[in-house]
Design an enzyme around this catalytic site. Sequence first.
Site, PDB file in Angstrom:
ATOM      1  N   CYS A  78      37.618  28.609  29.747  1.00 34.73           N
ATOM      2  CA  CYS A  78      36.109  28.214  29.133  1.00 34.73           C
ATOM      3  C   CYS A  78      34.983  28.105  30.181  1.00 34.73           C
ATOM      4  O   CYS A  78      35.461  27.909  31.413  1.00 34.73           O
ATOM      5  CB  CYS A  78      36.298  27.106  28.364  1.00 34.73           C
ATOM      6  SG  CYS A  78      37.570  26.890  27.172  1.00 34.73           S
ATOM      7  N   ARG A 108      33.803  34.001  29.875  1.00 31.41           N
ATOM      8  CA  ARG A 108      34.940  33.310  29.943  1.00 31.41           C
ATOM      9  C   ARG A 108      35.400  32.719  28.520  1.00 31.41           C
ATOM     10  O   ARG A 108      36.259  31.946  28.614  1.00 31.41           O
ATOM     11  CB  ARG A 108      34.484  32.000  30.769  1.00 31.41           C
ATOM     12  CG  ARG A 108      34.163  32.236  32.224  1.00 31.41           C
ATOM     13  CD  ARG A 108      33.966  31.017  33.277  1.00 31.41           C
ATOM     14  NE  ARG A 108      35.033  30.237  33.195  1.00 31.41           N
ATOM     15  CZ  ARG A 108      35.902  30.171  34.128  1.00 31.41           C
ATOM     16  NH1 ARG A 108      35.980  31.100  34.997  1.00 31.41           N
ATOM     17  NH2 ARG A 108      36.906  29.496  34.135  1.00 31.41           N
ATOM     18  N   TRP A 119      36.885  29.372  25.105  1.00 33.38           N
ATOM     19  CA  TRP A 119      38.027  30.288  24.631  1.00 33.38           C
ATOM     20  C   TRP A 119      39.205  29.571  24.082  1.00 33.38           C
ATOM     21  O   TRP A 119      39.739  28.709  24.972  1.00 33.38           O
ATOM     22  CB  TRP A 119      38.459  30.899  25.884  1.00 33.38           C
ATOM     23  CG  TRP A 119      39.445  32.199  25.968  1.00 33.38           C
ATOM     24  CD1 TRP A 119      40.834  31.923  25.863  1.00 33.38           C
ATOM     25  CD2 TRP A 119      39.395  33.276  25.489  1.00 33.38           C
ATOM     26  NE1 TRP A 119      41.540  32.972  25.893  1.00 33.38           N
ATOM     27  CE2 TRP A 119      40.575  33.830  25.474  1.00 33.38           C
ATOM     28  CE3 TRP A 119      38.259  34.234  25.167  1.00 33.38           C
ATOM     29  CZ2 TRP A 119      41.014  35.209  25.088  1.00 33.38           C
ATOM     30  CZ3 TRP A 119      38.481  35.517  24.710  1.00 33.38           C
ATOM     31  CH2 TRP A 119      39.668  36.002  24.857  1.00 33.38           C
ATOM     32  N   ASN A 144      37.407  22.401  30.477  1.00 34.30           N
ATOM     33  CA  ASN A 144      38.092  23.831  30.669  1.00 34.30           C
ATOM     34  C   ASN A 144      39.623  23.377  31.171  1.00 34.30           C
ATOM     35  O   ASN A 144      39.595  22.762  32.323  1.00 34.30           O
ATOM     36  CB  ASN A 144      37.459  24.684  31.798  1.00 34.30           C
ATOM     37  CG  ASN A 144      38.024  25.998  31.872  1.00 34.30           C
ATOM     38  OD1 ASN A 144      38.941  26.526  31.151  1.00 34.30           O
ATOM     39  ND2 ASN A 144      38.090  26.606  33.234  1.00 34.30           N
ATOM     40  N   GLY A 145      40.796  24.204  30.544  1.00 35.70           N
ATOM     41  CA  GLY A 145      42.074  23.566  31.071  1.00 35.70           C
ATOM     42  C   GLY A 145      42.890  23.135  29.780  1.00 35.70           C
ATOM     43  O   GLY A 145      42.531  23.236  28.584  1.00 35.70           O
ATOM     44  N   GLU A 173      54.623  50.702  32.877  1.00 39.01           N
ATOM     45  CA  GLU A 173      53.388  50.194  33.225  1.00 39.01           C
ATOM     46  C   GLU A 173      52.605  50.572  34.353  1.00 39.01           C
ATOM     47  O   GLU A 173      51.369  50.827  34.420  1.00 39.01           O
ATOM     48  CB  GLU A 173      53.469  48.674  32.993  1.00 39.01           C
ATOM     49  CG  GLU A 173      52.231  47.790  33.077  1.00 39.01           C
ATOM     50  CD  GLU A 173      50.936  48.060  32.245  1.00 39.01           C
ATOM     51  OE1 GLU A 173      49.897  47.699  32.571  1.00 39.01           O
ATOM     52  OE2 GLU A 173      51.353  48.482  31.187  1.00 39.01           O
ATOM     53  N   LYS A 175      49.022  52.307  34.683  1.00 37.50           N
ATOM     54  CA  LYS A 175      47.740  51.835  35.528  1.00 37.50           C
ATOM     55  C   LYS A 175      47.128  52.593  36.292  1.00 37.50           C
ATOM     56  O   LYS A 175      45.946  52.919  36.466  1.00 37.50           O
ATOM     57  CB  LYS A 175      48.217  50.462  36.225  1.00 37.50           C
ATOM     58  CG  LYS A 175      48.288  49.422  35.459  1.00 37.50           C
ATOM     59  CD  LYS A 175      47.296  48.587  34.856  1.00 37.50           C
ATOM     60  CE  LYS A 175      46.894  48.595  33.666  1.00 37.50           C
ATOM     61  NZ  LYS A 175      47.636  48.767  32.409  1.00 37.50           N
ATOM     62  N   GLU A 204      45.289  55.724  34.393  1.00 35.96           N
ATOM     63  CA  GLU A 204      44.183  55.403  33.309  1.00 35.96           C
ATOM     64  C   GLU A 204      43.056  55.181  34.512  1.00 35.96           C
ATOM     65  O   GLU A 204      41.835  55.298  33.907  1.00 35.96           O
ATOM     66  CB  GLU A 204      44.540  54.302  32.429  1.00 35.96           C
ATOM     67  CG  GLU A 204      44.645  53.042  33.074  1.00 35.96           C
ATOM     68  CD  GLU A 204      44.957  51.798  32.025  1.00 35.96           C
ATOM     69  OE1 GLU A 204      44.359  51.990  30.916  1.00 35.96           O
ATOM     70  OE2 GLU A 204      45.686  51.046  32.299  1.00 35.96           O
ATOM     71  N   HIS A 249      68.765  65.299  34.958  1.00 35.22           N
ATOM     72  CA  HIS A 249      68.707  65.959  33.640  1.00 35.22           C
ATOM     73  C   HIS A 249      67.217  66.588  33.485  1.00 35.22           C
ATOM     74  O   HIS A 249      66.961  66.526  32.351  1.00 35.22           O
ATOM     75  CB  HIS A 249      69.024  64.960  32.518  1.00 35.22           C
ATOM     76  CG  HIS A 249      70.364  64.532  32.613  1.00 35.22           C
ATOM     77  ND1 HIS A 249      71.640  65.074  31.865  1.00 35.22           N
ATOM     78  CD2 HIS A 249      70.822  62.937  33.227  1.00 35.22           C
ATOM     79  CE1 HIS A 249      72.662  64.317  32.246  1.00 35.22           C
ATOM     80  NE2 HIS A 249      72.102  63.284  32.988  1.00 35.22           N
ATOM     81  N   LYS A 279      37.965  49.186  25.824  1.00 39.64           N
ATOM     82  CA  LYS A 279      39.113  47.935  25.962  1.00 39.64           C
ATOM     83  C   LYS A 279      40.025  47.623  24.726  1.00 39.64           C
ATOM     84  O   LYS A 279      41.060  47.454  24.950  1.00 39.64           O
ATOM     85  CB  LYS A 279      38.115  46.699  26.314  1.00 39.64           C
ATOM     86  CG  LYS A 279      38.810  45.516  26.685  1.00 39.64           C
ATOM     87  CD  LYS A 279      39.918  45.574  27.832  1.00 39.64           C
ATOM     88  CE  LYS A 279      40.442  44.355  28.178  1.00 39.64           C
ATOM     89  NZ  LYS A 279      41.567  44.694  29.293  1.00 39.64           N
TER      90      LYS A 279
END
Length: 610
Positions: free
Chosen positions: A2, A27, A74, A100-101, A483, A487, A490, A506, A605
Site C-alpha cells: 500500500c 502500490r 492494496w 502498509n504491511g 519460465e 522471460k 518476451e 529424440h 499486462k
Amino acid sequence: MCGIVGYIGSRDAKPILINGLKKLEYRGYDSAGIAIYEDGEIQVRKTVGRLTNLEELIEKNPVKGTLAIGHTRWATHGSPSDVNSHPHVDGKSEFVVVHNGIIENFLEIKEELIEKGATFVSETDTEVIAHLLSHLYDGDLVTTVQKAVAKMKGAYALGIIYKNEPEKMIAVRLASPLIIGIGEKENYIASDIPALIEHTRDIYILNDGEMAVITADNVQLMTTDGKLIERDVFHVEWDVETAEKDGFDHFMLKEIYEQPRAYRETISNRINHQLNTVDLSQEINLTEDYIKSIDKIHIVACGTAYHAGLVGKYVIEQLTRIPVEVDVASEYRYRNPIITPNTLVMVISQSGETADTLAALRESQRNGAKVLAITNVNGSSVSREADEVLLTHAGPEIAVASTKAYTSQLVAIYLFGLYLSQVRETHEDAAIAKYIQAIKELPAQAEKLLEFAPIIKQFAERFAKHEDLFFIGRSLDFAVSLEGSLKLKEISYIHSEAYPAGELKHGTLALITDGIPVIALATQEDIYEKMVSNIIEVKARNAYVLGIALEGDTELAKSVDEVITIPKTLPLLTPALSVIPLQLLAYYAALARGNDVDKPRNLAKSVTVE
C-alpha cells in the site's frame, strides 16, 4: 503493498496528499482515504475504488487542515470496501492510523481488546492498531506508540496522528518502506520518494525498528525502544520518472528486487511459529472431510501462471500424493475435462481478470467442482467468483514480464501443499517443520542471490548477441526452464526454447550447433547424474553451457563452461530461487539489445479477452 503519505506544516494538506497518493497509486488502487485534523477533530474521508472516487467524495464533503495522513490500498486483510479502506480509527475517533504491511498476531490482539470492550467495524488488521493505541495511551503519544509496536508482530510502515496532540505525527517502520521528507517549516512521510519529490529532495530513510516524531519544525529519529538516532540527510538526485521506480532503471528490475519482500508478505501470518505448521484456516474454508476426500486436482492458468502451476504439480503430488493435472486455461474448457465431486480445481492468475482463466473457473463450477483461486488482486473477478481464495502479496506488478507475481504464486502453492499434507497426514510433523523452516529462509536466500546480478549481467550481454538459445532441465528444473525461456523471449526477442533434458536424443540435439548458448539447470539431487550426462551430450556438439547449480556443487563446473549457484534449499523449493538468475538474464539481455524492457512489443499486462 500500500501507499502512505503524510503532511504537517502550514499549508492545506489535502492537495499535497492527493497528489502524493497519485504518485503511489501503482502500490495499490482498490481504495483510498485521507484523515485531516480540522477544528479540533480528525475528519476521515475514504472510499473503495480509484483515487478519482476519493476526489469526488472530498469535493462533495470538503475538508481542510494542515495535519493529515493518507493511504492508497492494496487489500490484504479484508476485501476492498469503504469500511476496510484506510485510514482507520479507534472507537473514539482520536487515534488514526494508515498502514502498509501485515500484523501477524492481529487476531490475538483483537480478541484481547474485544474482551476489554473495544468494538471493531472492519475486517482489517490495521484497525487493531488504532484500538491498541487507545487502550495503551499513557498521556504521551510517543511512548504509547512504542508500547503498541512492542506488542505487534509482522511487517509494518505506520503513519499515526492523535487528536489531542495535533502538533505531531508519528512514523514507524518494520520491514515495510517508509521515508521522511524534510521541508521548510513543514515535513512529510511517504512510502516512496515519488510522492514527495515535487516538495522536497531531502529525506531520511527509516530502517527496520525505527520511528520518527515529526512536527512542522523538526524530525526526531529514534529506535522503537526510544534510543535517539543521528542520521545524515539523503539528497535525491533522481528525476520524477526514475523516482517512481525507486531508483531502478525499469519497473521489471525493481520488481525482481522486490521478491524477498513479496516472499515475506506472502508467507506472513500463514505460519504458526509455535506449532511449526501452516495455518490457512482464516482464509480458506475447506473442511477436513473435504480435503481428505479430494482425489484429483486440476491446475488451470495461462502464461507465467501456467508455469507456476507446473511447479505446483510436482509440489502437491509429492506432498499429498493427490494426482494433479495442469492445463493451459485456453484449452481446458474445450477438452471436456473429467470432473467429479472430489475434484478440486485451482486457478492461478496474477491480475484475477485473465479471460481464459475466468472462463475455465466458471466451466469448472458448472461441472460441480470446487474452485480455489491463487491471485494477487483482492476484489478481482477471479477472487470474487472462486469458492476459495488464497492471495499472494506481491503488490502491484507494473512490468509486462511477470517476476514477483510468479515467485509469490510458488510460495502460495508451497503453503497450500503443506496445508493439505497436514490435514491428510501424508508427512510426519518433523518433515512439515523442516519444509516450513526452509520456506522461512527463502527471503534471505533470495536477497543473497540478487547480489550476483553484476555477474549475471556479464553472461546476459554475451548471450544477447545470439538469435537462438536453449534451456534444458529435468523434473522441477524443466518447469523452471519453461519460465526462464518465456522471460527471455518476451522481452529480449531472442528465439528461446526449453526442453526436458532427457528428450535431447529424440530430436532436439539436431538444433545444437557450434557455440549456441544452452542454460542447463541442475538443482535436483535425485536426477543430478542423469542431468550431467545430458549436459555432456550438448557439450559434445560444442554448445556453450551455463549451468545453474546448488551452492557447494563443485562437480558441475567440470562439465559446463560457467556456473551460477543458488543457495542450498530443499529440492521442492529450488524453483523459488533458481528462477531469479533467469529473470536477471532476460532483463540484462533485453537491455543489451536496446529493447523496451517494461513494455515488450505486441504484449499486454493483463489478457482480458480470449
